[in-house]
Design an enzyme around this catalytic site. Structure first.
Site, PDB file in Angstrom:
ATOM      1  N   ASP A 197      10.098  -5.508   2.210  1.00  0.00           N
ATOM      2  CA  ASP A 197       9.726  -5.849   0.847  1.00  0.00           C
ATOM      3  C   ASP A 197      10.032  -7.339   0.668  1.00  0.00           C
ATOM      4  O   ASP A 197      10.616  -7.989   1.544  1.00  0.00           O
ATOM      5  CB  ASP A 197      10.455  -4.972  -0.182  1.00  0.00           C
ATOM      6  CG  ASP A 197       9.674  -4.915  -1.498  1.00  0.00           C
ATOM      7  OD1 ASP A 197       8.853  -5.817  -1.755  1.00  0.00           O
ATOM      8  OD2 ASP A 197       9.890  -3.970  -2.286  1.00  0.00           O
TER       9      ASP A 197
HETATM   10  C1  BGC Z   1       7.817  -4.928  -4.789  1.00  0.00           C
HETATM   11  C2  BGC Z   1       6.808  -4.304  -3.838  1.00  0.00           C
HETATM   12  C3  BGC Z   1       5.573  -5.164  -3.756  1.00  0.00           C
HETATM   13  C4  BGC Z   1       5.983  -6.557  -3.322  1.00  0.00           C
HETATM   14  C5  BGC Z   1       4.814  -7.495  -3.128  1.00  0.00           C
HETATM   15  C6  BGC Z   1       8.052  -6.405  -4.491  1.00  0.00           C
HETATM   16  O1  BGC Z   1       8.793  -7.005  -5.500  1.00  0.00           O
HETATM   17  O2  BGC Z   1       9.039  -4.228  -4.683  1.00  0.00           O
HETATM   18  O3  BGC Z   1       6.509  -2.996  -4.274  1.00  0.00           O
HETATM   19  O4  BGC Z   1       4.657  -4.596  -2.857  1.00  0.00           O
HETATM   20  O5  BGC Z   1       6.833  -7.102  -4.314  1.00  0.00           O
HETATM   21  O6  BGC Z   1       4.224  -7.845  -4.317  1.00  0.00           O
END
Ligand code: BGC
Length: 744
Positions: free
Chosen positions: A287
């Site tokens: 993530d």
């Molecule tokens: C979130 C993810 C997301 C990623 C990219 C993160 O803050 O937890 O679910 O896919 O950002 O945008």
């Protein structure tokens, strides 16, 4: 609408002259092409495939990311996040394909979570439809739109089991149940990828956030998790496993630490379970800055070690943390990381690019004419309207709904009645506020001219009640009031945990004012999670949960309010009475004291200030008709491993005066296990349509594997013994019958 109609035809794709990557002939299997390309890559080029950056829109001009240009030209970024648009992605792709030594195309990723440009209800809402065909179709449309705007990869579906409505990301989930969550996970993956990844309009899906992110302590986002392996296997893993079985191309590791090790570097999750036990052959991304966040978690001293531990644990791609960009090549050179592990990770990324057909046409998703034709296409809007109405859950109705046709005046009041942005909800992709049809706009069609009155009343935050007078006035001249209250998009989703689940700001006070007019009040709750209704209930005659319903939520919900559509949604989460009951879910254990053991009724598992029961149970939802269940029968009293499956049949009758749809649900109780078992578990459901007065027999198939769980010895499988089945319209289903599972 037939799914096939939604696939853009091959002829719509414009083939343009391209700088082709020099790769092995296309007739060779993907594995051979990957091997060939790997053999020609430098260490740095390999590492580049494992690096992802978030792009702003422009490469040149003010606010551009000029610093990324040399990196991309050197083949140093395998994928980009947040760059979208047919023209923009072409510009970025050109850099990689025409300037880098091996001309390897990049992947463009975006969070297409509940629609790309046409926004569907939030995932918790669509889960409430229990309509797998409609959910798959929504993701199909999302994938078609995403690929028309240059995207190859979505960070969806989120398949985290969510049992805590304090956690704002419950909005992105399919709710609390592993069985429902697994069936929906499969439908969503199929919608994005179909069974022919690489066909026009398909994109890579990503099962996230592995694992148990929904179990963050106290419902506080990004916080720690401590879940036993048994609960992981019984509750949190099944939807991830279902996504693997459906062929999901990628996984994302959760932000959370699990039993002391952040998921980003958790070898138990990524190596042993995902690859070892489930045979996953795709790749895993962190993530956002998950690798560098381990310095804050406190399990590594520096970024180099964070990169080393993550990579060795099985994490392939680094999103935005620079851990791999800065350290991976040196880690390989020093022998701290084996080359074979590097080649496996890079090979998986390249294989996805080959499967998508990017080496044949890196610009396959960069066609502006196609983009224009497909984004927010009329058929997509119609599907969004239909899913908005299918997702709505009617929790209470004293007879005020459906609104009487002909001549009545309606007051639509509240901060969410005419708020396009909030109707889209969290993670609204490329949704355009200007394209949203709000509830107010949709009701104005049904109740034209002076027959619709509107007042905002208040906001969902602060204490400004200056709009109450206008709200009272709008209500005074109406026959019925629709109060659109709940949460804004910003009060829901990532990083929006709430300690109070009451209606926020002056909303309850506004509702009291509306109630005081003496007119019937319909509460239309737009929210990303269950909100507490104890204080609200006495003030309203009907409660319809519309969630954050998306671009076409207004018309979809208006269809339900007017009766053009008979509501059929059922709760995918238990609705608590108070925050103190949380986590509250139907598949709980019985405990040693489920009922009083003493004359005073004191010594049993309960609260002294609130009942154990929820406000509304899992699986519950009303219709404008009623359904009656009877004639439950089993094909045999005994289920034998190796023998025929048990067929459970019940009769369902539409006992009311209008056609409707019912979600018929099957639950099982395992009476005795080597470890304690939940009081009930969902094992099947079917959504059926019945005309007024019509009856239908609905059958479910139960095999021993459906009764499997994590046994005392940590093996996964069923145990012989006594079971009960229950069939009905919610998790309190009353019809039941016993059966026995015999030993193999
Ligand atoms: C979130 C993810 C997301 C990623 C990219 C993160 O803050 O937890 O679910 O896919 O950002 O945008």
């Amino acid at each position: 609408m037939h799914l096939r109609l939604l696939l853009p035809s091959l002829s719509m794709l414009v083939l343009l002259p391209i700088a082709r990557p020099a790769t092995a002939p296309t007739t060779l299997p993907v594995e051979d092409r990957v091997r060939d390309l790997l053999s020609r890559m430098t260490l740095e080029e390999k590492v580049g495939q494992l690096v992802q950056y978030s792009g702003r829109d422009t490469l040149t001009g003010p606010g551009s990311q000029a610093e990324l240009v040399p990196l991309i030209k050197a083949g140093g970024a395998g994928s980009m996040l947040n760059v979208h648009g047919a023209a923009k992605t072409r510009e970025w792709q050109k850099l990689a394909v025409e300037s880098s030594r091996l001309h390897i195309p990049m992947l463009f990723a975006l969070d297409v979570v509940h629609g790309c440009r046409t926004i569907f209800p939030i995932p918790l809402g669509t889960a409430a439809s229990w309509d797998l065909g409609a959910i798959e179709q929504a993701e199909r449309i999302a994938a078609i739109e995403a690929s028309a705007t240059g995207i190859h990869w979505t960070f969806a579906p989120m398949v985290d089991i969510a049992r805590d409505p304090r956690w704002g990301r419950i909005a992105e989930s399919a709710g609390e149940d592993p069985f429902l969550g697994s069936t929906i996970a499969r439908a969503r993956v199929r919608g994005f990828q179909t069974d022919r990844l690489g066909a026009p309009g398909t994109i890579l899906a990503c099962a996230k956030h592995f694992a148990a992110y929904g179990a963050v302590q106290a419902g506080r986002d990004y916080f720690t998790t401590d879940v036993t392996e048994r609960v992981l296997r019984d509750v949190y893993f099944p939807p991830f496993r279902a996504a693997v079985d459906a062929g999901v191309a990628t996984f994302m590791a959760g932000f959370n630490d699990l039993d002391g090790t952040p998921c980003t570097a958790n070898a138990f999750l990524l190596d042993r379970v995902l690859r070892g036990e489930w045979g996953f052959r795709g790749f895993v991304i962190s993530d956002w800055q998950g690798i560098s966040e381990m310095l804050e978690h406190g399990n590594v001293a520096d970024l180099r070690d964070a990169a080393r531990q993550s990579f060795l644990a099985g994490l392939d791609v680094d999103m935005e943390a620079q851990g791999y960009e800065k350290h991976l090549a040196e880690l390989v050179r020093s022998g701290a990381v084996p080359v074979a592990r590097l080649d496996a990770a890079v090979g998986a990324v390249l294989a996805a690019k080959f499967r998508l057909g990017l080496f044949e046409d890196p610009y396959r998703n960069c066609d502006e004419a196609q983009e224009k034709a497909l984004l927010f296409a009329p058929a997509h809007r119609e599907a969004a309207r239909d899913l908005a109405r299918r997702s709505a859950v009617l929790l209470k109705n004293n007879g005020v709904l459906p609104l009487k046709a002909g001549g009545i005046t309606v007051a639509v009041v509240g901060p969410l009645a005419d708020s396009a942005g909030d109707q889209l909800g969290c993670w609204s992709g490329l949704g355009e506020r200007s394209e949203v049809v709000t509830l107010r706009a949709a009701l104005a069609e049904a109740f034209p001219g002076a027959r619709l009155r509107y007042a905002q009343g208040c906001l969902t935050t602060g204490d400004d009640t200056s709009g109450f007078a206008a709200a009272r006035q709008a209500a005074a001249g109406a026959d019925v009031i629709v109060a659109a209250l709940g949460e804004t998009a910003n009060q829901s989703g990532e990083s929006t945990s709430r300690a109070s689940l009451d209606l926020s700001g002056p909303q309850l006070a506004l509702l009291r004012e509306l109630h005081a007019t003496g007119k019937p009040v319909v509460l239309l709750l737009m929210a990303g999670r269950p909100l507490l209704l104890e204080a609200v209930d006495p003030l309203v005659d009907a409660i319809l949960v519309g969630w954050h319903p998306g671009s076409m939520g207004g018309p979809g919900l208006a269809d339900v309010l007017t009766g053009a559509y008979n509501p059929s949604g059922k709760l995918p989460v238990t609705w608590p009475r108070s925050v103190g009951q949380i986590p509250l879910f139907y598949a709980h254990k019985n405990s040693g004291r489920p009922t009083p053991t003493d004359p005073e009724g004191k010594y049993f598992s309960h609260y002294i200030d609130t009942p154990n029961t929820p406000r509304f149970r899992f699986g519950f939802g009303l219709s404008y008709t009623t359904f009656a269940y009877d004639s439950l029968r089993l094909s045999a009293p005994v289920l034998q491993p190796g023998g025929p499956a048990l067929i459970v049949t019940a009769r369902v009758r539409n006992a009311g005066a209008r056609a409707g749809e019912e979600v018929v649900q099957l639950y099982v109780r395992d009476r005795v296990g080597s470890v304690t078992r939940p009081v009930r578990e969902l094992k099947g459901f079917e959504k059926i349509a019945l005309a007024a007065g019509e009856s239908r027999e609905v059958s479910f198939r139960l095999a021993p594997a459906d009764l499997a769980f994590c046994r005392a010895d940590m093996t996964f499988g069923p145990e012989p013994g006594a079971f009960d089945v229950f069939v009905g319209g919610d998790s309190n289903a009353a019809l039941s019958a016993p059966f026995t599972l015999t030993a193999p």
